[in-house]
Scaffold this active site. Sequence first.
Site, mmCIF file in Angstrom:
data_model
loop_
_atom_site.group_PDB
_atom_site.id
_atom_site.type_symbol
_atom_site.label_atom_id
_atom_site.label_comp_id
_atom_site.label_asym_id
_atom_site.label_seq_id
_atom_site.Cartn_x
_atom_site.Cartn_y
_atom_site.Cartn_z
ATOM 1 N N ASP A 1 0.783 -0.862 0.388
ATOM 2 C CA ASP A 1 0.129 -0.151 0.203
ATOM 3 C C ASP A 1 1.359 1.358 0.252
ATOM 4 O OD1 ASP A 1 -2.670 1.512 0.720
ATOM 5 O OD2 ASP A 1 -1.427 2.562 2.017
ATOM 6 N N GLU B 1 -1.020 -1.535 -5.714
ATOM 7 C CA GLU B 1 -2.317 -0.597 -6.711
ATOM 8 C C GLU B 1 -2.537 -0.158 -7.666
ATOM 9 O OE1 GLU B 1 -5.098 1.390 -2.715
ATOM 10 O OE2 GLU B 1 -2.589 1.597 -2.570
ATOM 11 N N ASP C 1 -3.312 1.520 6.844
ATOM 12 C CA ASP C 1 -2.061 0.500 5.740
ATOM 13 C C ASP C 1 -2.158 -0.365 5.802
ATOM 14 O OD1 ASP C 1 -2.016 3.179 4.679
ATOM 15 O OD2 ASP C 1 -0.367 4.881 5.806
#
Length: 463
Positions: free
Chosen positions: A202, A290, A372
């Site tokens: 993340d 991501e 996170d």
Amino acid sequence: MKVVQAYRFALDPTPSQERALRSHAGAARFAWNWALARCKARYAAERQWYSAVDLHKLWNVLKKADPGLAWWDQNSKCAYQEAFRDLDRALHDFIKSRKGERKGRRLGFPQLKRRGKSKDSFRFGSGVMRCAGTTVTLPRLGTIRTCESTRKLARRLEAGTARILSATVSRSAQRWFVSFTVEVERRMPDHHARPGSAVGIDLGVRTLLTGADNDGNVITVTGPKPLRASLRKLRRASRAHSRKALGSANRRKSAARLARIHARIANVRTDALHKATSMLAARHETVVVEDLNVAAMSRNRKLARAISDQGFGAARRMLGYKTLRNGGTLIIADRWFPSSKTCSGCGAVKAKLALSERTYRCGSCGLVLDRDVNAAINLRDLAASGAESLNACGGCVRPGPAGRRLLNQEPGTAPAGKTGTATGQPAAAGPQFTPRNGSCDLRCVCVCVVSNLAIWRSSGRTL
Ligand SMILES: [Zn+2]
């Protein structure tokens, strides 16, 4: 496997060599401006530009005829020739961009280059280009000492596993660099050293990255935030610069000081990113990140500076080629995959989660976890959900649970607004491939090769 990669070295030229470097950069700039003026004049009369070859022919005739151009023979012919090629490409790219055939931001018409405003740079496309230990040899300029060792490339050249295609010399913050574009015969491992290992990453503003691996470890890389650390210094230097009289020696000196601070910020950032991404790619076979729309996020005026300071885009690009080099896989999760809003314990998805909520509290199962870390675990679980992608270039992935779709894009090329919609094609309709043996269909192979052309650079010494 043949890959094209760059080797970049900081140069340590003697004063006379530095004069020659400046002269070549000036020649390239002159050639660009000269050619642009010719192209504009021809376009006004005939609605047509000159090609790079035509420009070179024209230049060869005019440089001897015009006594004002008698200085041309002080520089390598490549400096002019490559500038014409650059202009040719810039004009073609401008047209493509206009027609919508080119990805990325819309390009403007090529501009004239001004001394002190444009980047000093020139390229050699042919001639003697060598490097040995602590020196590089370039056409016309001869042998120049380097600040760092060049033996990594020198050894490859000696062994015949590398071939120099071109050399670009450029100046940034009073330091000259040479970047060799090299075709390298590189052995790509079939397997990762730690098969089965996976990590979800993340990317964040507070910590550069938070990772969760399949052994249950949490990896946190704080990141140096170099811009924030140097902001005070930068402000002072900028103010001091703005007070100097235009065209004065002091203004030149303060500009150099300012440039050095900016260069240092960039160096610190790149260094931290290289270290973090190398570590992740070496330790984990599968890395899941991501697909952040960095360009759109940077339009948020409150977050733009923090996001740019972390360098998200660069982190993902580095992970792309580093996982490949280590025999691993990079998976880019869909842009709309709710990694932060999903509970990593029970899978419940929150409708809303404010950015200020740093702790995830699940209303269904009562899980309390750092925001996170929760997102990183969700991303890691994507790898185990059966979704696979060969360095994010695969045309098709098996659908994961709960309709999670993965993006099949090469890192850094995701077009905004085209991903993650429910109306996307079914997973089975795309081209098929088997991960890690290269037997994908043609389109997929092409993208694989393109991602192999990733450039990794040996970073210059910090200023
Ligand atoms: Zn839960």
